[in-house]
Design a protein around this motif. Structure first.
Motif, PDB file in Angstrom:
ATOM      1  N   ALA A   8      -8.905  21.187  16.846  1.00 57.84           N
ATOM      2  CA  ALA A   8      -7.618  21.278  17.540  1.00 57.84           C
ATOM      3  C   ALA A   8      -7.889  21.328  19.038  1.00 57.84           C
ATOM      4  O   ALA A   8      -8.716  22.115  19.496  1.00 57.84           O
ATOM      5  CB  ALA A   8      -6.857  22.531  17.099  1.00 57.84           C
ATOM      6  N   ILE A   9      -7.219  20.452  19.778  1.00 58.20           N
ATOM      7  CA  ILE A   9      -7.355  20.425  21.234  1.00 58.20           C
ATOM      8  C   ILE A   9      -6.029  20.894  21.816  1.00 58.20           C
ATOM      9  O   ILE A   9      -4.968  20.376  21.438  1.00 58.20           O
ATOM     10  CB  ILE A   9      -7.710  18.998  21.722  1.00 58.20           C
ATOM     11  CG1 ILE A   9      -9.069  18.570  21.154  1.00 58.20           C
ATOM     12  CG2 ILE A   9      -7.712  18.934  23.252  1.00 58.20           C
ATOM     13  CD1 ILE A   9      -9.406  17.100  21.385  1.00 58.20           C
ATOM     14  N   ILE A  10      -6.095  21.858  22.705  1.00 55.26           N
ATOM     15  CA  ILE A  10      -4.861  22.418  23.258  1.00 55.26           C
ATOM     16  C   ILE A  10      -4.713  21.958  24.700  1.00 55.26           C
ATOM     17  O   ILE A  10      -5.470  22.374  25.587  1.00 55.26           O
ATOM     18  CB  ILE A  10      -4.864  23.959  23.136  1.00 55.26           C
ATOM     19  CG1 ILE A  10      -4.985  24.337  21.650  1.00 55.26           C
ATOM     20  CG2 ILE A  10      -3.585  24.538  23.752  1.00 55.26           C
ATOM     21  CD1 ILE A  10      -5.413  25.761  21.413  1.00 55.26           C
ATOM     22  N   ALA A  20     -10.109  14.178  23.040  1.00 57.61           N
ATOM     23  CA  ALA A  20      -9.521  13.613  21.821  1.00 57.61           C
ATOM     24  C   ALA A  20     -10.063  12.213  21.545  1.00 57.61           C
ATOM     25  O   ALA A  20     -10.376  11.871  20.400  1.00 57.61           O
ATOM     26  CB  ALA A  20      -8.002  13.580  21.946  1.00 57.61           C
ATOM     27  N   ILE A  21     -10.185  11.395  22.591  1.00 60.50           N
ATOM     28  CA  ILE A  21     -10.701  10.029  22.418  1.00 60.50           C
ATOM     29  C   ILE A  21     -12.124  10.089  21.865  1.00 60.50           C
ATOM     30  O   ILE A  21     -12.470   9.421  20.894  1.00 60.50           O
ATOM     31  CB  ILE A  21     -10.667   9.255  23.760  1.00 60.50           C
ATOM     32  CG1 ILE A  21      -9.219   9.104  24.249  1.00 60.50           C
ATOM     33  CG2 ILE A  21     -11.344   7.892  23.620  1.00 60.50           C
ATOM     34  CD1 ILE A  21      -9.105   8.719  25.723  1.00 60.50           C
ATOM     35  N   VAL A  31      -6.395  17.110  16.070  1.00 52.88           N
ATOM     36  CA  VAL A  31      -4.981  17.251  16.437  1.00 52.88           C
ATOM     37  C   VAL A  31      -4.915  17.743  17.883  1.00 52.88           C
ATOM     38  O   VAL A  31      -5.714  18.577  18.293  1.00 52.88           O
ATOM     39  CB  VAL A  31      -4.230  18.208  15.468  1.00 52.88           C
ATOM     40  CG1 VAL A  31      -4.805  19.629  15.507  1.00 52.88           C
ATOM     41  CG2 VAL A  31      -2.742  18.242  15.783  1.00 52.88           C
ATOM     42  N   VAL A  32      -3.995  17.164  18.658  1.00 56.96           N
ATOM     43  CA  VAL A  32      -3.807  17.557  20.062  1.00 56.96           C
ATOM     44  C   VAL A  32      -2.428  18.187  20.205  1.00 56.96           C
ATOM     45  O   VAL A  32      -1.414  17.581  19.836  1.00 56.96           O
ATOM     46  CB  VAL A  32      -3.946  16.346  21.009  1.00 56.96           C
ATOM     47  CG1 VAL A  32      -3.714  16.768  22.450  1.00 56.96           C
ATOM     48  CG2 VAL A  32      -5.319  15.705  20.851  1.00 56.96           C
ATOM     49  N   LEU A  33      -2.395  19.402  20.721  1.00 59.89           N
ATOM     50  CA  LEU A  33      -1.157  20.153  20.880  1.00 59.89           C
ATOM     51  C   LEU A  33      -0.839  20.253  22.359  1.00 59.89           C
ATOM     52  O   LEU A  33      -1.680  20.707  23.145  1.00 59.89           O
ATOM     53  CB  LEU A  33      -1.341  21.559  20.284  1.00 59.89           C
ATOM     54  CG  LEU A  33      -1.934  21.577  18.872  1.00 59.89           C
ATOM     55  CD1 LEU A  33      -2.551  22.928  18.561  1.00 59.89           C
ATOM     56  CD2 LEU A  33      -0.878  21.200  17.864  1.00 59.89           C
ATOM     57  N   GLY A  76      -6.234   7.536  17.520  1.00 54.10           N
ATOM     58  CA  GLY A  76      -6.243   7.979  16.130  1.00 54.10           C
ATOM     59  C   GLY A  76      -6.119   9.484  15.979  1.00 54.10           C
ATOM     60  O   GLY A  76      -5.943   9.986  14.857  1.00 54.10           O
ATOM     61  N   ALA A  77      -6.209  10.209  17.092  1.00 54.09           N
ATOM     62  CA  ALA A  77      -5.998  11.657  17.024  1.00 54.09           C
ATOM     63  C   ALA A  77      -4.498  11.911  16.818  1.00 54.09           C
ATOM     64  O   ALA A  77      -3.666  11.179  17.343  1.00 54.09           O
ATOM     65  CB  ALA A  77      -6.460  12.324  18.320  1.00 54.09           C
TER      66      ALA A  77
END
Lengths: 471, 99
Positions: A8-10, A20-21, A31-33, A76-77
């Protein structure tokens, strides 16, 4: 059971997008929030949707963010915009951490094995008299309005403070056709030093000088001033200050834009338990990290300006490094491949890191505009003045956490985001201690306010219910 | 005060109300941006001393742009996008039960 992810990337600024890339390319389930409605963070705010068509207003450095944002969207994330993270819990049995998120008034939980905190920077507080008046905004706020809504200040506008972003904003506002009544440059006269040699090779040198030249063609900045005050009644009416000769001067204005650098946004990382230390060069708390951005808390990395201020280009590279390390820890790649793929990002980091020491020394905000005195507000939410804090210290408040019991300082809706540094420095000065000895507010989840209804709607296990239920 | 630049990209226009009064905004605006564009430098009075406050940081940090949106209080105006028919109310002082 809540949704389970590997990573998880915040935050979806340069660090979060680049992380994310990299992770998604390596096959990591990511998942990016992000709190904002579109990717870019603050530096590339509204990069995919800005209504400003005049291409030269923001400059090439802004538009470089578009390639990054497009690559991120196609990576794709899984990307969840408009999503606020309010908690990151300790690891549970399956080796994952539970993350509390809120979106559109609905809270839910998801779980991830690794977390990259990429919460970026915020404006350093500039607690001068009158800074709470309507009409006083941060320079960053004006830039956000320009990028995201095509809004420029009209009427009499004063830009005051210090730092590279002040000149970038001045140039952008002038290119957009805005007018500035005055630029009040609070940077003290820069003393020569050996760190200037390294800065001479920095990519930021020529950019900075060009911005200053461009701005000076429109108006001459007033420099070396002190004692800045915002004046008004129910709204801002003007600013006053002492000029270099010590004479009081006053300028009528409708909008005052304040800026004295940016500092890491530490609330989420601190609430997870990541150790931070006082950085006396950047005058703020920064997390303690290894060369990959991994914190002392297992499975939690911090990338971008939240790891210490270094700018957008470095933020993206630090995001890549954190993602490579996460992929390695998650078993996607081995350490040899991680190290090999880190070579290019580390080279770019070295380039943009050159001369940073000089920048920090040259644009070190002056104490009078960092540590307020008298009835100047330190905590905007609870309206606590510097004098009240000093009085509380005199009768026994030893640090920011004790101060909460005395004055509710730091307990308002912003949860100490805007007064944290001010309060630490004020207490340190009053007690003759270092900011590191005084420390920061202790932060706990929820790190963003959510409604009781949202909390109550979260799924809970039998064990959790039994822990609080009355028999 | 703030004004729109000329020659912005076309976008849908939405109408919302602020304390019952209709204002128009661009569909991509946040509530805080729409308030500033409509000339509202202040959007609330503080709970402690009833002093006027307005949007300050616009990046979700300062919580000075708190407003009531469609009946739910203390929303960060800079993090919520406008919608047609949205009801925004400014907050005045301490919350009063039942209001």
């Amino acid at each position: 059971m809540s949704e389970a992810r590997d990573l998880a990337i915040i935050g979806a600024g340069p660090a979060g997008m680049a992380a994310a890339i990299t992770a998604a390319t390596l096959g990591v389930d990511t998942v990016v929030l992000d709190e904002q409605a579109s990717p870019g963070g603050q530096i590339y705010r509204a990069i995919t949707e800005t209504p400003v068509r005049h291409g030269t207003v923001f400059g090439d450095d802004y538009w470089r963010g578009l390639d990054l944002a497009r690559a991120f969207i196609g990576s794709g994330a899984t990307y969840l915009p408009g999503t606020t993270v309010f908690s990151v819990a300790p690891r549970v049995e399956d080796d994952r951490r539970e993350i509390g998120i809120s979106s559109g008034g609905q809270a839910r939980l998801l779980r991830a094995r690794h977390v990259i905190v990429a919460t970026g920077a915020q404006e350093r507080p500039m607690p001068v008299p009158g800074w709470t008046l309507p009409g006083v905004l941060t320079a960053g706020a004006a830039q956000i309005l320009l990028k995201s809504a095509g809004l420029a200040p009209s009427g009499r506008t004063v830009l005051a403070g210090s730092g590279p972003l002040l000149w970038l904003l001045a140039a952008q506002l002038l290119r957009a056709g805005g007018t500035l009544s005055a630029i009040l440059d609070t940077t003290p006269r820069i003393r020569p030093g050996l760190d200037m040699l390294a800065f001479a090779t920095s990519p930021y040198l020529s950019k900075g000088l060009a911005l200053m030249r461009e701005t000076r063609r429109h108006l001459a900045p007033i420099s070396g001033l002190t004692g800045l005050r915002a004046e008004g009644d129910d709204r801002l009416r003007g600013v006053s200050f002492f000029d270099r000769a010590g004479t009081t001067r006053r300028i009528d204005c409708d909008t005052l834009l304040l800026h004295q650098g940016v500092v890491p946004n530490v609330n989420l990382a601190m609430s997870i338990g990541c150790a931070h230390r006082w950085d006396d060069s950047q005058l703020c708390f920064v997390p303690t990290l290894d060369a990959w951005g991994h914190s002392g808390t297992d499975g939690v990395s911090i990338a971008g300006d939240g790891a210490g201020i270094a700018g957008a280009e470095s933020a993206a590279e630090r995001g890549r490094l954190a993602a490579l390390d996460a992929a390695c820890r998650l078993g996607r790649i081995d350490a040899a491949r991680r190290d090999r793929e880190a070579e290019a990002p580390r080279r770019v980091l070295a380039t943009y890191g050159r001369g940073r020491a000089f920048l920090e020394r040259a644009f070190r905000p002056i104490e009078a505009h960092r540590i307020p005195s008298g009835d100047t507000i330190a905590c905007r939410c609870e309206e606590v003045s510097a004098a009240q804090i000093e009085d509380a210290v005199r009768i026994g408040a030893t640090g920011p956490n004790q101060l909460k019991a005395y004055l509710r300082c730091g307990m308002g809706p912003c949860q100490g985001r805007l007064c944290g540094l001010t309060v630490t420095e004020l207490i340190a000065r009053a007690r003759g201690k270092t900011p590191d000895e005084i420390g920061h507010y202790r932060l706990r989840p929820p790190v963003k306010p959510i409604t009781v209804a949202e909390l109550a709607s979260l799924p809970r296990s039998e064990a959790e219910t039994n822990a609080v239920a009355r028999q | 005060m703030f004004r729109r630049l000329p020659d912005l990209a076309d976008t849908a226009s939405v109408t919302l109300t602020v304390d019952g009064e209709a204002i128009t905004a661009r569909a991509s605006d946040t509530v805080a941006a729409a308030l500033l564009a409509a000339g509202h430098a202040a959007c609330r009075e503080t709970a402690v001393s009833n002093s006027a406050r307005g949007p300050y940081c616009l990046m979700g940090v300062c919580f000075d742009c708190l407003v009531s949106i469609d009946g739910l209080g203390n929303r960060q105006g800079c993090l919520v996008r406008v919608r047609d028919g949205m009801r925004v109310e400014t907050q005045r002082g301490k919350r009063v039960a039942g209001r």
